[in-house]
Design a protein around this motif. Structure first.
Motif, PDB file in Angstrom:
ATOM      1  N   GLY A 136      20.877 -47.157 -10.327  1.00 33.68           N
ATOM      2  CA  GLY A 136      21.821 -48.497  -9.074  1.00 33.68           C
ATOM      3  C   GLY A 136      20.770 -49.740  -9.667  1.00 33.68           C
ATOM      4  N   PRO A 137      20.693 -50.526  -8.703  1.00 33.13           N
ATOM      5  CA  PRO A 137      20.907 -50.927  -7.464  1.00 33.13           C
ATOM      6  C   PRO A 137      21.697 -50.789  -6.195  1.00 33.13           C
ATOM      7  N   ASP A 138      22.896 -50.759  -7.372  1.00 35.88           N
ATOM      8  CA  ASP A 138      23.809 -50.387  -5.841  1.00 35.88           C
ATOM      9  C   ASP A 138      24.996 -50.376  -6.771  1.00 35.88           C
ATOM     10  N   VAL A 139      24.604 -49.495  -7.692  1.00 37.64           N
ATOM     11  CA  VAL A 139      25.571 -48.336  -8.083  1.00 37.64           C
ATOM     12  C   VAL A 139      25.242 -47.547  -8.892  1.00 37.64           C
ATOM     13  N   ARG A 140      25.293 -45.719  -8.567  1.00 31.15           N
ATOM     14  CA  ARG A 140      24.739 -44.987  -9.780  1.00 31.15           C
ATOM     15  C   ARG A 140      24.848 -44.099 -10.485  1.00 31.15           C
ATOM     16  N   TRP A 141      24.521 -44.004 -12.171  1.00 26.52           N
ATOM     17  CA  TRP A 141      25.406 -42.918 -12.617  1.00 26.52           C
ATOM     18  C   TRP A 141      25.729 -41.373 -11.774  1.00 26.52           C
ATOM     19  N   VAL A 142      27.125 -40.689 -12.059  1.00 24.09           N
ATOM     20  CA  VAL A 142      26.734 -39.629 -11.291  1.00 24.09           C
ATOM     21  C   VAL A 142      26.306 -38.017 -12.354  1.00 24.09           C
ATOM     22  N   GLY A 143      25.825 -38.810 -13.550  1.00 21.16           N
ATOM     23  CA  GLY A 143      25.477 -37.513 -13.980  1.00 21.16           C
ATOM     24  C   GLY A 143      26.281 -36.731 -14.535  1.00 21.16           C
ATOM     25  N   ASN A 144      27.508 -37.719 -15.589  1.00 22.64           N
ATOM     26  CA  ASN A 144      27.733 -36.626 -16.649  1.00 22.64           C
ATOM     27  C   ASN A 144      29.184 -37.454 -16.433  1.00 22.64           C
ATOM     28  N   GLU A 145      30.174 -37.412 -17.818  1.00 27.24           N
ATOM     29  CA  GLU A 145      31.393 -38.385 -17.851  1.00 27.24           C
ATOM     30  C   GLU A 145      32.414 -37.342 -17.890  1.00 27.24           C
ATOM     31  N   LYS A 146      32.692 -36.493 -17.025  1.00 29.41           N
ATOM     32  CA  LYS A 146      33.739 -34.877 -17.401  1.00 29.41           C
ATOM     33  C   LYS A 146      33.936 -34.767 -15.975  1.00 29.41           C
ATOM     34  N   ASP A 147      34.387 -36.257 -15.041  1.00 27.42           N
ATOM     35  CA  ASP A 147      34.893 -35.770 -13.906  1.00 27.42           C
ATOM     36  C   ASP A 147      34.312 -34.518 -13.138  1.00 27.42           C
ATOM     37  N   SER A 148      33.176 -34.649 -12.993  1.00 29.22           N
ATOM     38  CA  SER A 148      32.254 -33.613 -12.474  1.00 29.22           C
ATOM     39  C   SER A 148      31.649 -33.822 -11.241  1.00 29.22           C
ATOM     40  N   PRO A 149      31.701 -34.333 -10.550  1.00 26.90           N
ATOM     41  CA  PRO A 149      30.038 -35.586  -9.361  1.00 26.90           C
ATOM     42  C   PRO A 149      29.157 -34.254  -9.280  1.00 26.90           C
ATOM     43  N   GLY A 150      29.519 -32.359  -8.894  1.00 28.11           N
ATOM     44  CA  GLY A 150      29.029 -31.717  -8.302  1.00 28.11           C
ATOM     45  C   GLY A 150      28.888 -31.371  -6.949  1.00 28.11           C
ATOM     46  N   ALA A 151      27.984 -30.943  -6.514  1.00 28.58           N
ATOM     47  CA  ALA A 151      28.044 -30.213  -5.305  1.00 28.58           C
ATOM     48  C   ALA A 151      27.689 -31.430  -4.159  1.00 28.58           C
ATOM     49  N   HIS A 152      26.272 -31.916  -4.163  1.00 28.80           N
ATOM     50  CA  HIS A 152      25.964 -32.972  -3.352  1.00 28.80           C
ATOM     51  C   HIS A 152      26.247 -34.421  -4.134  1.00 28.80           C
ATOM     52  N   ALA A 153      26.904 -34.125  -5.234  1.00 27.96           N
ATOM     53  CA  ALA A 153      26.843 -35.872  -6.145  1.00 27.96           C
ATOM     54  C   ALA A 153      27.306 -37.141  -4.758  1.00 27.96           C
ATOM     55  N   GLY A 154      28.310 -36.388  -3.905  1.00 24.78           N
ATOM     56  CA  GLY A 154      28.757 -37.697  -3.162  1.00 24.78           C
ATOM     57  C   GLY A 154      28.044 -38.142  -2.016  1.00 24.78           C
ATOM     58  N   GLN A 155      26.391 -37.070  -1.981  1.00 22.55           N
ATOM     59  CA  GLN A 155      25.408 -37.974  -0.956  1.00 22.55           C
ATOM     60  C   GLN A 155      26.161 -39.460  -1.016  1.00 22.55           C
ATOM     61  N   PRO A 156      26.296 -40.440  -0.591  1.00 25.78           N
ATOM     62  CA  PRO A 156      25.843 -42.221  -1.267  1.00 25.78           C
ATOM     63  C   PRO A 156      24.339 -42.118  -1.083  1.00 25.78           C
ATOM     64  N   SER A 157      23.522 -41.717  -0.359  1.00 25.81           N
ATOM     65  CA  SER A 157      22.407 -42.204   0.220  1.00 25.81           C
ATOM     66  C   SER A 157      20.470 -41.555  -0.137  1.00 25.81           C
ATOM     67  N   THR A 158      19.703 -42.695  -1.446  1.00 25.50           N
ATOM     68  CA  THR A 158      19.168 -41.926  -1.454  1.00 25.50           C
ATOM     69  C   THR A 158      17.958 -42.775  -1.563  1.00 25.50           C
ATOM     70  N   GLY A 159      16.739 -42.104  -1.083  1.00 27.40           N
ATOM     71  CA  GLY A 159      15.913 -42.432  -0.872  1.00 27.40           C
ATOM     72  C   GLY A 159      14.691 -42.893  -1.513  1.00 27.40           C
ATOM     73  N   HIS A 160      15.115 -42.456  -2.901  1.00 29.99           N
ATOM     74  CA  HIS A 160      13.851 -42.482  -3.991  1.00 29.99           C
ATOM     75  C   HIS A 160      14.853 -43.690  -5.290  1.00 29.99           C
ATOM     76  N   HIS A 161      12.682 -44.410  -6.183  1.00 29.74           N
ATOM     77  CA  HIS A 161      14.181 -45.269  -7.460  1.00 29.74           C
ATOM     78  C   HIS A 161      13.337 -44.817  -7.915  1.00 29.74           C
ATOM     79  N   CYS A 162      14.085 -43.997  -9.175  1.00 31.20           N
ATOM     80  CA  CYS A 162      13.443 -43.257  -9.833  1.00 31.20           C
ATOM     81  C   CYS A 162      12.192 -44.384 -11.181  1.00 31.20           C
ATOM     82  N   PRO A 163      11.734 -44.010 -11.990  1.00 28.36           N
ATOM     83  CA  PRO A 163      11.545 -45.580 -13.241  1.00 28.36           C
ATOM     84  C   PRO A 163      12.797 -45.811 -13.791  1.00 28.36           C
TER      85      PRO A 163
END
Length: 362
Positions: free
Chosen positions: A226-253
């Motif tokens: 982020g902090p506004d838009v985050r990477w989905v984790g791959n470049e294969k058009d596969s967001p995963g089961a829960h990646a659509g959850q737009p709210s996140t409570g942790h800011h990673c290092p």
């Protein structure tokens, strides 16, 4: 007599207002919002739905995914570059935002940066007077299309890379050039990719983000975290089961390369939707994301056709009014009493390809 008629007309006028008001249908008030809420720039980003990403640079002339940083600027000499044609394609496809790799990992700059000669200035293209970023911005503005820019943190060419203070100063200087000289930029891409043998150094993300906010008020910042838009984790058009959850409570290092931002957090306190990127150009064992001129021209399109027996469909689209926050935690889709799709969150919109094949339209 004049006063009498004036008084009578006022009574008729007031009665007319009462009649109009009594026939007006009242609208049900919207529910209270559920935090977190998207910012206006994030909501605009989600409403776009599709974004065009342009990976163009020296990679185009070397046919490689990642440049080495040792490429000569002399190889950058496009003979038919027409940014207006790029924009026309975007407009025809209904795309309202185009993101250009102003600098990829090879360090070659598509604009005449004052802080390096490893750019279009040293190329034969337009006798060293070209500016790809300017061409795109001008063409996009003429057609009402927004522009975003990609500025790679990893730089395989510049000798300052690995010298923490010097390189961060260099990066901030280039960031200031792009965000100050090229009008409104709607998204800035901070790619977290970094080679295993790259020098170990820290990026001053806090300073980078602060400069972005200072120079552009309606921009979205993309990175692995982020902090506004985050990477989905791959470049294969596969967001995963829960990646659509737009709210996140942790800011990673903010060492982005160590972060895989696939899952969201239903108890999160920040609105942070994932951006799912996929290439139209498949490589050998991964997806390449650059364009090379030696490839055969080929069409890549999606077609919808109604059969003679009537319209049929195999995709269902569902939508949530995320401007008031996210309420849907899970959902199921039924057709003729049969469960044909299910999932967790919806976000702005979600598509389900039906596992039961085509369904008849109603």
């Amino acid at each position: 007599m004049d006063k009498f008629w004036y008084f009578w007309c006022m009574i008729i006028l007031l009665e007319s207002f009462k009649l109009v008001d009594s026939n007006r249908e009242l609208v049900i008030t919207p529910p209270l919002p559920i935090l977190p809420l998207p910012k206006s720039s994030q909501l605009k980003w989600q409403e776009r739905e599709l974004i065009m990403f342009l990976h163009f640079g020296v990679n185009t002339f070397t046919d490689s995914e990642w440049g080495t940083g040792h490429e000569s600027p002399a190889i950058f000499n496009p003979t038919g570059l027409n940014a207006s044609q790029w924009v026309e394609v975007a407009v025809e496809a209904g795309i309202s935002l185009m993101i250009l790799t102003a600098k990829h990992h090879d360090g070659f700059c598509l604009w005449p940066s004052k802080y390096t000669d490893h750019s279009v200035v040293s190329s034969p293209w337009r006798n060293g007077h070209g500016d790809v970023v300017r061409d795109l911005v001008t063409a996009a503005e003429a057609r009402g299309v927004d522009v975003g820019l990609y500025l790679s943190p990893w730089d395989r060419h510049d000798r300052r890379y690995g010298k923490e203070k010097q390189y961060n100063e260099y990066y901030l200087a280039q960031l200031q050039e792009l965000l100050h000289e090229y009008g409104n930029v709607r998204e800035i891409w901070f790619d977290g990719a970094k080679g295993a043998n790259a020098p170990n150094m820290s990026y001053y993300f806090g300073d980078w983000f602060a400069m972005v906010r200072e120079l552009q008020t309606s921009i979205n910042i993309f990175s692995d975290a982020g902090p506004d838009v985050r990477w989905v984790g791959n470049e294969k058009d596969s967001p995963g089961a829960h990646a659509g959850q737009p709210s996140t409570g942790h800011h990673c290092p903010l060492e982005m390369q160590a972060f895989i931002s696939t899952p969201g957090d239903p108890k999160g306190t920040d609105w942070l939707p994932p951006e799912c990127d996929v290439s139209i150009r498949p490589g050998c064992d991964h997806l390449w994301t650059f364009w090379a001129p030696r490839e055969e021209d080929d069409e890549h399109c999606l077609k919808s056709k109604a059969a003679n027996e009537g319209l049929r469909f195999n995709v269902v689209r569902i939508q949530e009014a995320i401007g008031l926050g996210q309420r849907i935690k899970r959902h199921e889709i039924y057709a003729d009493g049969k469960l044909v799709g299910k999932g967790t969150t919806v976000g702005h919109k979600r598509l389900h390809r039906l596992g039961v094949g085509f369904m008849p339209g109603v």
